[in-house]
Design a protein around this motif. Sequence first.
Motif, PDB file in Angstrom:
ATOM      1  N   SER A   1      -4.097   1.553   5.985  1.00  0.00           N
ATOM      2  CA  SER A   1      -4.670   1.781   4.794  1.00  0.00           C
ATOM      3  C   SER A   1      -2.525   1.951   4.713  1.00  0.00           C
ATOM      4  N   ARG A   2      -1.769   2.217   5.623  1.00  0.00           N
ATOM      5  CA  ARG A   2      -0.443   2.604   5.254  1.00  0.00           C
ATOM      6  C   ARG A   2      -0.336   4.581   5.852  1.00  0.00           C
ATOM      7  N   ALA A   3      -1.251   4.707   5.919  1.00  0.00           N
ATOM      8  CA  ALA A   3      -1.684   5.697   7.444  1.00  0.00           C
ATOM      9  C   ALA A   3      -0.906   5.896   8.512  1.00  0.00           C
ATOM     10  N   LEU A   4      -0.432   5.075   9.035  1.00  0.00           N
ATOM     11  CA  LEU A   4       0.275   5.015  10.748  1.00  0.00           C
ATOM     12  C   LEU A   4       0.917   3.515  10.534  1.00  0.00           C
ATOM     13  N   ARG A   5       1.763   3.944  10.693  1.00  0.00           N
ATOM     14  CA  ARG A   5       2.543   2.766  10.474  1.00  0.00           C
ATOM     15  C   ARG A   5       3.674   2.014  11.975  1.00  0.00           C
ATOM     16  N   PRO A   6       2.206   0.379  11.946  1.00  0.00           N
ATOM     17  CA  PRO A   6       2.490  -0.002  13.256  1.00  0.00           C
ATOM     18  C   PRO A   6       4.128  -0.390  14.437  1.00  0.00           C
ATOM     19  N   ARG A   7       3.937  -0.035  15.762  1.00  0.00           N
ATOM     20  CA  ARG A   7       4.782  -0.496  16.712  1.00  0.00           C
ATOM     21  C   ARG A   7       5.150  -2.077  16.158  1.00  0.00           C
ATOM     22  N   ARG A   8       3.934  -2.304  16.601  1.00  0.00           N
ATOM     23  CA  ARG A   8       4.283  -4.192  16.538  1.00  0.00           C
ATOM     24  C   ARG A   8       3.265  -4.336  16.412  1.00  0.00           C
ATOM     25  N   GLY A   9       3.886  -6.189  14.913  1.00  0.00           N
ATOM     26  CA  GLY A   9       2.625  -7.138  14.002  1.00  0.00           C
ATOM     27  C   GLY A   9       2.661  -6.605  12.790  1.00  0.00           C
ATOM     28  N   ILE A  10       2.538  -7.309  12.174  1.00  0.00           N
ATOM     29  CA  ILE A  10       2.295  -7.003  10.107  1.00  0.00           C
ATOM     30  C   ILE A  10       0.978  -7.104   9.422  1.00  0.00           C
ATOM     31  N   VAL A  11       0.587  -5.960   8.565  1.00  0.00           N
ATOM     32  CA  VAL A  11      -0.433  -6.205   7.419  1.00  0.00           C
ATOM     33  C   VAL A  11       0.014  -6.703   6.149  1.00  0.00           C
ATOM     34  N   LEU A  12      -0.425  -7.149   5.926  1.00  0.00           N
ATOM     35  CA  LEU A  12       0.498  -8.383   4.517  1.00  0.00           C
ATOM     36  C   LEU A  12      -0.748  -7.969   3.944  1.00  0.00           C
TER      37      LEU A  12
ATOM     38  N   GLU B   1       2.011 -10.260   0.933  1.00  0.00           N
ATOM     39  CA  GLU B   1       3.053  -8.960   0.386  1.00  0.00           C
ATOM     40  C   GLU B   1       3.784  -7.531   1.981  1.00  0.00           C
ATOM     41  N   ASP B   2       4.501  -7.640   3.177  1.00  0.00           N
ATOM     42  CA  ASP B   2       3.689  -6.689   4.171  1.00  0.00           C
ATOM     43  C   ASP B   2       3.620  -5.557   3.408  1.00  0.00           C
ATOM     44  N   LEU B   3       2.365  -4.750   3.385  1.00  0.00           N
ATOM     45  CA  LEU B   3       1.913  -3.725   3.270  1.00  0.00           C
ATOM     46  C   LEU B   3       2.892  -2.744   2.954  1.00  0.00           C
ATOM     47  N   TYR B   4       3.718  -2.801   4.548  1.00  0.00           N
ATOM     48  CA  TYR B   4       5.032  -0.773   4.439  1.00  0.00           C
ATOM     49  C   TYR B   4       5.981  -1.687   3.494  1.00  0.00           C
ATOM     50  N   GLY B   5       6.223  -2.712   3.583  1.00  0.00           N
ATOM     51  CA  GLY B   5       6.887  -2.409   1.815  1.00  0.00           C
ATOM     52  C   GLY B   5       7.213  -2.792   0.527  1.00  0.00           C
ATOM     53  N   LEU B   6       5.957  -2.098   0.431  1.00  0.00           N
ATOM     54  CA  LEU B   6       5.216  -1.982  -1.013  1.00  0.00           C
ATOM     55  C   LEU B   6       5.841  -0.978  -1.367  1.00  0.00           C
ATOM     56  N   PRO B   7       5.553  -1.028  -2.104  1.00  0.00           N
ATOM     57  CA  PRO B   7       6.169   0.804  -3.131  1.00  0.00           C
ATOM     58  C   PRO B   7       4.846   1.588  -3.318  1.00  0.00           C
ATOM     59  N   ALA B   8       4.758   1.925  -2.965  1.00  0.00           N
ATOM     60  CA  ALA B   8       2.810   3.274  -2.781  1.00  0.00           C
ATOM     61  C   ALA B   8       2.383   3.211  -4.539  1.00  0.00           C
ATOM     62  N   ARG B   9       2.814   3.018  -5.112  1.00  0.00           N
ATOM     63  CA  ARG B   9       2.274   2.909  -6.388  1.00  0.00           C
ATOM     64  C   ARG B   9       1.314   1.849  -6.784  1.00  0.00           C
ATOM     65  N   ARG B  10       2.249   1.136  -6.280  1.00  0.00           N
ATOM     66  CA  ARG B  10       1.804  -0.272  -6.362  1.00  0.00           C
ATOM     67  C   ARG B  10       0.812  -1.064  -5.356  1.00  0.00           C
ATOM     68  N   VAL B  11       0.794   0.013  -4.266  1.00  0.00           N
ATOM     69  CA  VAL B  11      -0.134  -0.258  -3.408  1.00  0.00           C
ATOM     70  C   VAL B  11      -1.409   0.180  -3.464  1.00  0.00           C
TER      71      VAL B  11
END
Length: 423
Positions: free
Chosen positions: A52-63, A67-77
């Motif tokens: 949910s973007r509240a705890l950035r993973p140290r490793r791995g990826i969330v799409l 698209e990379d969840l942590y690379g998207l603008p918060a409003r779009r998410v």
Amino acid sequence: MTWHIMEASDVHAGYYQEDVVSGLNLTVNPGDFLGIVGPNGSGKTSFLKALSRALRPRRGIVLLEGEDLYGLPARRVARKMAMVPQDPSLSFGFTCLEVVLMGRNPHLGRLQAVGPADLEVARRAMEKANVWHLADRPVTELSGGERQRVIIAQALAQDPGLLLLDEPTQHLDINHQLSLLRMLSEMCAQGLAVIMVMHDVNLASQYCHRIMVIREGREYARGTPEEVLTSEVLQEVFGVGSIVTRHAVTEKPLIVFLPSGNGQGGGEGARVHLVCGGGSGASLMRELLEMGFYVTAGALNLGDGDEEVGRALEIKMVTEAPFSHISKEAHLRNLELIRQADLVLLTDLHVGPGNLVNLEAVAQALRWGKKALLYSSRPMEERDHTGGAALEIYGELLRLGAVEITERGELLSGALRAVRRRA
């Protein structure tokens, strides 16, 4: 090609220098209802935070939608995904309607006020969450369950394609728990995807399409409720014995947890052999174990309610094939367990031609000088399905010195007295 609304691959996340979850993966499609279960401290909430973007993973990826969840603008998410936390903080005196309308913010332009369409979305969300009647109440005056339902309405007002919830039923009464889960199931049927951390595995079984079991920060099992919710998995993950049956209406797995299901099949005290069946001995097995007795049982058909409980408690039993008459071989093995017992306890089971030999085993115990208690909550005449043969043997048991007990409360104290006199 299947469209994934969310994918997580090899997620490692935690706090300070320590990973709380390691190597977790998932794929969620529109319409999915995924439950995440596990013991306290297993990492369920931390994994949900990573999603949910509240705890950035140290490793791995969330799409999120590829698209990379942590690379998207918060409003779009926020237009695509909503999160209902476990303990939402609502310390200001906004009305419930104002709180729910905050869910419309991702859909508004800069400095744009809410309009009639937003009010209509909020009203529908509050009606679904059964809080529309609280619209003008300050959230600070609500109970914990009411506040939880307001936050759920706020998340619904975001109109997301994916809804994440962290134990949303913990503050709700049974009626509102079921109402919430029914509503989410209906919304999943319309295309909403749900990921929910759940504490109650029976609710997860009834409503989730798939279940992910987390143990010590790692995935232990994943699949349908039928694949995942087995006695073996529950024992290994939660450390408790259980009986897994089928819900009479939904036919989904229904779990009955056994407080003493810890693999301790017998205590170190006196040995009690139960002659039971049809569920008549299930509670006694647990109670006798808790009193410190070493418990055995037989002969029981595989799949019998008492056999399932005894297996979960790891009680030593003599078993026979399902729906079969007790064979001579099983009878002899049952007599061997009786020979080792200090006390034989006959429950108020129903007796037919298939298990009549179990009464004869009790008679043999008495001839060997064993103590025997006969629990009879109802007369044997009502439980005899042999045309009188069971009643005849039962009378012989009494003549041989067995003690009949008709009150359930007297049974365990009678067992204690019997083994003490023998000692």
